[in-house]
Design a protein around this motif. Sequence first.
Motif, mmCIF file in Angstrom:
data_model
loop_
_atom_site.group_PDB
_atom_site.id
_atom_site.type_symbol
_atom_site.label_atom_id
_atom_site.label_comp_id
_atom_site.label_asym_id
_atom_site.label_seq_id
_atom_site.Cartn_x
_atom_site.Cartn_y
_atom_site.Cartn_z
ATOM 1 N N ILE A 4 0.889 -1.117 0.009
ATOM 2 C CA ILE A 4 0.053 -0.032 0.323
ATOM 3 C C ILE A 4 0.918 1.149 0.015
ATOM 4 O O ILE A 4 1.679 1.313 0.921
ATOM 5 N N ASP A 36 -2.227 4.850 -2.829
ATOM 6 C CA ASP A 36 -3.422 4.022 -2.530
ATOM 7 C C ASP A 36 -4.319 4.616 -1.374
ATOM 8 O O ASP A 36 -5.402 4.751 -1.468
ATOM 9 N N VAL A 37 -3.444 5.242 -0.399
ATOM 10 C CA VAL A 37 -4.284 5.780 0.772
ATOM 11 C C VAL A 37 -4.964 7.160 0.432
ATOM 12 O O VAL A 37 -6.386 6.994 0.690
ATOM 13 N N PHE A 94 -8.111 5.741 -1.689
ATOM 14 C CA PHE A 94 -9.030 5.173 -0.726
ATOM 15 C C PHE A 94 -9.784 6.385 0.223
ATOM 16 O O PHE A 94 -11.099 6.077 0.271
ATOM 17 N N SER A 134 -13.807 6.604 -0.264
ATOM 18 C CA SER A 134 -14.428 6.271 1.032
ATOM 19 C C SER A 134 -15.007 7.371 1.863
ATOM 20 O O SER A 134 -16.053 7.377 2.331
ATOM 21 N N ALA A 152 -2.530 3.759 7.260
ATOM 22 C CA ALA A 152 -3.526 3.225 6.204
ATOM 23 C C ALA A 152 -4.738 3.302 6.851
ATOM 24 O O ALA A 152 -4.838 2.966 8.315
ATOM 25 N N HIS A 153 -5.959 3.171 6.098
ATOM 26 C CA HIS A 153 -7.084 3.118 6.716
ATOM 27 C C HIS A 153 -7.204 1.731 7.187
ATOM 28 O O HIS A 153 -7.081 0.734 6.361
ATOM 29 N N HIS A 211 -9.565 -0.233 4.421
ATOM 30 C CA HIS A 211 -8.840 -0.433 3.427
ATOM 31 C C HIS A 211 -8.217 -1.738 3.805
ATOM 32 O O HIS A 211 -8.148 -2.932 2.985
#
Length: 172
Positions: free
Chosen positions: A39, A43-44, A47, A51, A74-75, A78
């Motif tokens: 990730i 990507d974060v 997302f 989201s 990161a979430h 995710h």
Amino acid sequence: MGKPQFSTLTFWWELSLGLPNGAESSEYPRLQWTETVSISREDVSNFAHISGDSNPIHLCEHSAQAAGFPTTIAHGMHLMGLGASFLIRGSQLIGRAREQAVITHYRARFANPVLIRTGHPAAIELCASVRSSRSPSHHATAQLIANSADSHVLSPAAAELIWPDGGPRRAW
């Protein structure tokens, strides 16, 4: 949208025997499969956009540090989604007709954050094992382990899987 980078999905039988109907625990062989996913900050960010979760601890290093993290994280959702996708892909490898299972229940606790450093995507190692089976109902319980930087990130995590037509291979 940046697509997560996946390694080759690997799976194996610890032993060549099947798991008896309703059996659990380490006294029986388990079907296992592993994968590593990365990730990145992109990507974060993607997302967060999709989201609607634009919490600055995911997007801004200064905000993450103010909240006590060394860098952005990161979430959690995710990570849950990556875990579910991994379980579905692995279930297709073990399904009798090479079909995917459906996840009917999925639970996990966030044990540690996944740190996302600039220019260094985080590697998340995923490992799943089928811990019990309820044949002929085509159900199985899978345990999921997710690690990043040598620490658990989803712990404990488990899912109930059902195959619409035939369940896992082998005489469970």
